[in-house]
Design an enzyme around this catalytic site. Structure first.
Site, PDB file in Angstrom:
ATOM      1  N   ARG A  12      -4.640  13.037 -15.433  1.00  0.00           N
ATOM      2  CA  ARG A  12      -4.807  14.629 -14.579  1.00  0.00           C
ATOM      3  C   ARG A  12      -6.105  16.020 -14.997  1.00  0.00           C
ATOM      4  O   ARG A  12      -6.198  16.682 -14.832  1.00  0.00           O
ATOM      5  CB  ARG A  12      -4.002  15.858 -14.867  1.00  0.00           C
ATOM      6  CG  ARG A  12      -2.002  14.965 -14.007  1.00  0.00           C
ATOM      7  CD  ARG A  12      -2.535  15.317 -11.998  1.00  0.00           C
ATOM      8  NE  ARG A  12      -1.311  13.858 -11.556  1.00  0.00           N
ATOM      9  CZ  ARG A  12      -1.575  14.304 -10.569  1.00  0.00           C
ATOM     10  NH1 ARG A  12      -2.141  14.992  -9.536  1.00  0.00           N
ATOM     11  NH2 ARG A  12      -0.344  13.517 -10.230  1.00  0.00           N
ATOM     12  N   HIS A  50      -3.984  10.174  -4.168  1.00  0.00           N
ATOM     13  CA  HIS A  50      -5.490   9.956  -4.499  1.00  0.00           C
ATOM     14  C   HIS A  50      -5.873  10.013  -2.305  1.00  0.00           C
ATOM     15  O   HIS A  50      -7.199  10.050  -2.223  1.00  0.00           O
ATOM     16  CB  HIS A  50      -5.566   9.075  -5.217  1.00  0.00           C
ATOM     17  CG  HIS A  50      -5.856   9.290  -6.571  1.00  0.00           C
ATOM     18  ND1 HIS A  50      -6.113   8.460  -7.282  1.00  0.00           N
ATOM     19  CD2 HIS A  50      -5.095  10.118  -6.814  1.00  0.00           C
ATOM     20  CE1 HIS A  50      -5.686   8.775  -8.542  1.00  0.00           C
ATOM     21  NE2 HIS A  50      -5.435   9.475  -8.428  1.00  0.00           N
TER      22      HIS A  50
END
Lengths: 170, 170, 170
Positions: A12, A50
């Site tokens: 992240r 994503h």
């Protein structure tokens, strides 16, 4: 030889997003080579997140194991984004593949490619030594693979908080 | 005062190799001060791998605990590579030594040395907080030791993927 | 809009000390906004160590949960140091708050502030994937929060061994 870029960083850290931007800056549509195998809801959610971000400008390919094949098959001019080496390595280890041979094959194919490749990978070695032996083996393999790719890469970037520090060239 | 260089990075980041190159660039033969105690097959394999890489140009010394003594005894002009502070700290903790006093003694001896010293250490604080209290204590001690060495070092480098980012001076 | 600075780094990397220096360089007395809840002896010791270092020049505020309120209430000219976002996030998760909504509220309040804010946070994503699901959730939330703050910050620094690498601007 194709242009090779390596984006590394923690979980992240924003490395995938930066890598996507870099790929699209090299050509659009770009080719997204996904290495993740979806074996649980967490991975599923991450893959979907994503995918949702990459609205347009992408062609998606799945390559959980045969990354060399995917790179050869897609070597037609458009930039390729490999997301990510950590998932590929995980899959290889789960299949008991010869990690060193696979890494050598990957490094060996790169000089034969024409179109750019951007690799996303993870920093996994900056915590305390894991108690689990498999985790230690994984982190060693990941570190060695990262070094090998970086050695032949034109650019290496370390990503933190969504921004990249240029590691190579300096 | 001797030149002091600190190379930090994650596991398998390539920091030992870069530190070896830096030591040899300052003088050859160089002195390799190994702090690892070989207590299992994994450590044995890692030590042998490091030794195999350093083919020529090195004199080897072992100093699992008395690092200050080893630095004083070898202060004859040739550069010294201490690989690594993490193993030294591990050994001190296993022997229940007073970590702060040992760190102070190490820092205190550095201004009296003439020949260069390159320290290799590890980043161990960039993962999730360890559940194990000893691991938390270790990572605190490692971070504090790294800060102390860095404060008196001429150069500090953060290594990732086999390449170094210069942290000090900037 | 106030000046926003983000200092990230591993445990015991020296980031709080650098952040304190930066705050005092922007104005003294500065305001220390502590987010830690003292639930055990380890946290108590760490808080006292931080407090002992900040001898003079500081006014202390506690804000384990209502960080937005503390930032608004103290927006009178003096620089504020928030130490740290990791403790704040821990407290929010322990209270089952909506992390994303809280992060949005924090980001949303920043453009309305006049006095500088220096945030300290942690890199927690550069180790091996934690086996514990809550730890994975925490490291995802921390990484996302760091990215959000960094996106609106004037400066982002990565701290290791007591020294800062400038990540933004470059």
């Amino acid at each position: 030889m194709s242009k090779i870029i390596l984006m590394t960083g923690g979980a992240r850290s924003g490395k995938s997003r930066l890598a996507e931007n870099q790929a699209l800056s090299l050509g659009s549509p770009a080719i997204y080579i996904a290495t993740a195998r979806i074996w649980d809801a967490e991975t599923q959610a991450r893959v979907e997140e994503h995918r949702a971000r990459r609205l347009t400008g992408w062609r998606d390919i799945e390559a959980p194991l045969d990354l060399v094949g995917a790179l050869r098959d897609t070597d037609g001019g458009a930039p390729r984004l490999v997301d990510c080496l950590t998932m590929w390595l995980t899959n290889l280890m789960m299949e008991n593949r010869d990690i060193e041979a696979e890494a050598e094959a990957l490094i060996g194919c790169l000089p034969q490619l024409d179109a750019p490749v951007i690799f996303v990978t993870n920093e996994v070695g900056m915590g305390i030594v894991p108690e689990n032996a498999l985790a230690r083996r994984f982190r060693d393999a990941q570190g060695q693979l990262n070094q090998k790719i970086a050695a032949v890469a034109d650019e290496v970037h370390l990503v933190t908080c969504g921004y990249a520090l240029k590691v190579k060239p300096q």
